[in-house]
Write a protein that holds these residues in place. Structure first.
Motif, mmCIF file in Angstrom:
data_model
loop_
_atom_site.group_PDB
_atom_site.id
_atom_site.type_symbol
_atom_site.label_atom_id
_atom_site.label_comp_id
_atom_site.label_asym_id
_atom_site.label_seq_id
_atom_site.Cartn_x
_atom_site.Cartn_y
_atom_site.Cartn_z
ATOM 1 N N THR A 70 -48.559 -28.933 -35.073
ATOM 2 C CA THR A 70 -49.297 -30.084 -35.595
ATOM 3 C C THR A 70 -48.654 -30.639 -36.859
ATOM 4 O OG1 THR A 70 -51.349 -29.186 -34.686
ATOM 5 C CG2 THR A 70 -51.560 -30.906 -36.341
ATOM 6 N N ALA A 71 -48.249 -29.742 -37.755
ATOM 7 C CA ALA A 71 -47.759 -30.186 -39.060
ATOM 8 C C ALA A 71 -46.276 -30.538 -39.061
ATOM 9 C CB ALA A 71 -48.023 -29.101 -40.108
ATOM 10 N N VAL A 72 -45.489 -29.946 -38.138
ATOM 11 C CA VAL A 72 -44.052 -30.175 -38.170
ATOM 12 C C VAL A 72 -43.664 -31.407 -37.357
ATOM 13 C CG1 VAL A 72 -43.246 -28.897 -36.105
ATOM 14 C CG2 VAL A 72 -41.913 -28.816 -38.238
ATOM 15 N N GLY A 73 -44.602 -31.986 -36.617
ATOM 16 C CA GLY A 73 -44.305 -33.162 -35.809
ATOM 17 C C GLY A 73 -43.637 -34.293 -36.573
ATOM 18 N N PRO A 74 -44.207 -34.707 -37.718
ATOM 19 C CA PRO A 74 -43.561 -35.786 -38.478
ATOM 20 C C PRO A 74 -42.143 -35.451 -38.918
ATOM 21 C CG PRO A 74 -45.823 -35.476 -39.215
ATOM 22 C CD PRO A 74 -45.521 -34.336 -38.297
ATOM 23 N N LEU A 75 -41.876 -34.179 -39.244
ATOM 24 C CA LEU A 75 -40.533 -33.785 -39.660
ATOM 25 C C LEU A 75 -39.551 -33.891 -38.494
ATOM 26 C CD1 LEU A 75 -38.505 -32.528 -41.626
ATOM 27 C CD2 LEU A 75 -39.356 -30.272 -40.945
ATOM 28 N N VAL A 76 -39.933 -33.355 -37.344
ATOM 29 C CA VAL A 76 -39.053 -33.419 -36.174
ATOM 30 C C VAL A 76 -38.825 -34.872 -35.768
ATOM 31 C CG1 VAL A 76 -38.805 -32.779 -33.744
ATOM 32 C CG2 VAL A 76 -39.784 -31.144 -35.371
ATOM 33 N N GLY A 77 -39.888 -35.657 -35.754
ATOM 34 C CA GLY A 77 -39.743 -37.070 -35.418
ATOM 35 C C GLY A 77 -38.831 -37.800 -36.375
ATOM 36 N N GLY A 79 -61.628 -32.314 -40.177
ATOM 37 C CA GLY A 79 -61.048 -32.509 -41.505
ATOM 38 C C GLY A 79 -59.548 -32.270 -41.540
ATOM 39 N N LEU A 80 -59.092 -31.254 -40.786
ATOM 40 C CA LEU A 80 -57.680 -30.865 -40.842
ATOM 41 C C LEU A 80 -56.751 -31.975 -40.361
ATOM 42 C CD1 LEU A 80 -55.541 -28.560 -41.196
ATOM 43 C CD2 LEU A 80 -55.886 -28.079 -38.772
ATOM 44 N N THR A 81 -57.048 -32.560 -39.204
ATOM 45 C CA THR A 81 -56.158 -33.573 -38.624
ATOM 46 C C THR A 81 -55.992 -34.767 -39.544
ATOM 47 O OG1 THR A 81 -57.002 -32.886 -36.463
ATOM 48 C CG2 THR A 81 -55.704 -34.902 -36.540
ATOM 49 N N THR A 82 -57.039 -35.111 -40.263
ATOM 50 C CA THR A 82 -56.990 -36.293 -41.121
ATOM 51 C C THR A 82 -56.093 -36.096 -42.338
ATOM 52 O OG1 THR A 82 -58.936 -35.571 -42.371
ATOM 53 C CG2 THR A 82 -59.323 -36.921 -40.429
ATOM 54 N N ILE A 83 -55.856 -34.849 -42.716
ATOM 55 C CA ILE A 83 -54.988 -34.591 -43.867
ATOM 56 C C ILE A 83 -53.603 -35.184 -43.611
ATOM 57 C CG2 ILE A 83 -53.878 -32.797 -45.261
ATOM 58 C CD1 ILE A 83 -56.284 -30.987 -44.602
ATOM 59 N N PHE A 84 -53.025 -34.876 -42.446
ATOM 60 C CA PHE A 84 -51.691 -35.380 -42.114
ATOM 61 C C PHE A 84 -51.721 -36.891 -41.925
ATOM 62 C CE2 PHE A 84 -52.279 -31.179 -39.998
ATOM 63 C CZ PHE A 84 -51.612 -30.436 -40.947
#
Length: 500
Positions: free
Chosen positions: A153-160, A291-296
């Motif tokens: 979930t969190a590394v998606g933006p980095l890989v993209g 709450g968690l998903t909205t952080i990213f």
């Protein structure tokens, strides 16, 4: 009914088989967030309109959420190995279709198929963990699963961001989908070799419930659609779908009760909700992911649109959360058998503390250096997230009988998808409303994060209530007056991870 034997559980290949399950889960969850940073590339290289971009993101979430419960039940009835391999093959083929899409319409079509395939994969993973492991080993397996959820979930933006940098803005978006193909093919080959041919957990004589699928699917769709399209659909008419969704879900509940009273097998055994561990754990999961998903979501918008970070820079900034969350989830899988629900309370408290730290960091260190300032609070929040996800999954499913594990996992993950949609709609409304009023972007971020924190506080309150109930009634994991019909078969070692 088919019986469950001890041989598959003791099979030495089960940890390698777990690796196949986690790989399939990784790429399906990675695609939830990886496309966000590729949307400008889609606009430039494919001519994707805002509506198309919205459906690339929301269509995946919709199809994912709609497939979970029916796919989980299908795995219970026909075999989770076959269902996982089918879902993985469909996901890989749809990824090829997305990457080769000649126009926006084809991209949306293949993206919907990809989301449905991900919804087939997800409940099989939790069901196979239930079937292959018991006791402390099951808790460890769910710990690894929690690490994958956190990292993907969190590394998606980095890989993209890395892919866009490597292949350019015109065609980089295609590689966001192509990256799934070699991983998916390798996982399919390994899965055919390593996934054990376990006994079918459910009774093959039980029939599928198409009316239940229709009622549940239409109800979830009516709830999710106005939430995921909140920014694109103007006006208030869209909110009329929410009471429609509630009525459809009520009709689903009554239909399932009627089927159970006639002795027919329902899509979702409502007796699961008389298990306190399952009901509270599902509610904790729903509110926490809300709450968690909205952080990213708000962090990515703030870093790129307000501070001028590149997609890669935004991904690197969020990376400390991903690494810390993975470590926390692995640790949580080892500690949950000792500390039980108390570990979830500690984890949620850490997430709240970390978010407060991020709010203070962007206030004390404004401008482009804010990314460095929020690194330590993101580590704290990440560890807390890891200590929440895997222990809560273990505790939620610990008393669920193996033959119902797929459907139960589907219900739990459907709650996560609904929570994520509600959270993004609520937090996004707060964030964009402040920007629309020409308020400072830093203030918009802070208000958004505080709103996310308030949602997570609901999960914390639920966890504290459950912990106090367990302390008041020591030795009793479940406070239901009597086990519901058909749910008293969880097997030896199931309570080892209950934390009672």
């Amino acid at each position: 009914m088919t019986t469950e034997t001890a041989r598959p559980v003791l099979d030495d290949r089960r940890w390698k088989a777990l690796g196949v399950c986690l790989t399939a889960g990784f790429i399906s969850l990675l695609d939830v967030s990886i496309v966000n940073v590729a949307l400008p590339s889609m606009e430039r290289g494919l001519g994707a309109s805002e509506a198309t971009q919205s459906w690339v993101v929301s269509g995946y979430a919709l199809a994912f959420g709609l497939a979970l419960a029916p796919a989980g039940r299908l795995g219970d009835l026909r075999g989770r190995r076959q269902a996982l391999l089918f879902g993985l093959a469909l996901f890989t083929a749809a990824s090829v279709g997305c990457g080769l899409a000649a126009g926006p319409t084809w991209l949306v079509v293949f993206r919907l198929i990809q989301g449905a395939a991900a919804g087939v994969v997800a409940p099989q993973t939790s069901g196979l963990i239930q079937q292959m492991f018991q006791g402390a080993e099951r808790a460890r397996a769910f710990g690894f699963h929690g690490s994958v959820v956190a990292v993907s979930t969190a590394v998606g933006p980095l890989v993209g961001g890395l892919l866009i940098e490597a292949f350019g803005t015109d065609n980089g978006w295609r590689w966001v989908f192509f990256v799934n193909v070699p991983i998916g093919v390798a996982a399919l080959v390994a899965g055919h070799r390593l996934l054990p041919r376990l006994p079918v957990p459910g009774d093959r004589r039980e029939k599928f419930d198409p009316v239940g699928v229709l009622l549940l699917g239409s109800g979830v769709l009516a709830l999710l659609l106005p939430l995921v399209q909140e920014q694109q659909w103007q006006g208030r008419a869209k909110w009329a779908l929410l009471p429609v969704g509630a009525l459809l879900l009520g009709a689903f509940w009554m239909w399932e009760r009627a089927k159970s009273s006639r002795g027919d097998a329902p899509l979702v055994d409502l007796g699961l909700f008389s298990l306190r561990s399952f009901t509270l754990g599902t509610l904790i999961s729903l509110t926490f992911f809300g709450g968690l998903t909205t952080i990213f979501f708000v962090l990515s918008l703030f870093l790129q649109n307000s501070l001028g970070y590149t997609a890669l820079g935004a991904g690197v900034t969020i990376l400390p959360f991903a690494v810390a969350s993975a470590a926390g989830a692995a640790l949580g899988g080892r500690l949950v058998t000792r500390y039980g629900r108390g570990l979830v309370v500690a984890g949620l408290s850490g997430v709240v503390l970390g978010l407060l730290g991020v709010v203070l960091a962007v206030q004390l260190v404004p401008g482009r250096d804010a990314g460095w300032a929020m690194a330590l609070p993101l580590v704290v929040a990440g560890v807390g997230s890891g200590l929440t996800v895997s222990p809560n999954t273990t505790l939620t499913l610990t008393l669920v009988p193996v033959r119902r594990a797929g459907a139960a996992g589907g219900v739990m993950q459907t709650g996560q998808r609904i929570g994520s949609a509600v959270g993004i709609a609520v937090v996004g409304a707060v964030y964009f409303a402040h920007l629309a009023a020409r308020g400072p972007a830093t203030k918009a971020l802070q208000l958004g994060l505080l709103t996310a924190m308030a949602i997570i506080l609901v999960a914390l309150v639920l966890a504290v209530v459950d912990l106090r109930a367990r302390q008041t009634h020591p030795g009793r994991d479940d406070l239901a007056p009597a086990p519901p019909r058909g749910l008293g078969e969880s097997g030896a070692g199931e309570k080892a991870a209950s934390g009672a």
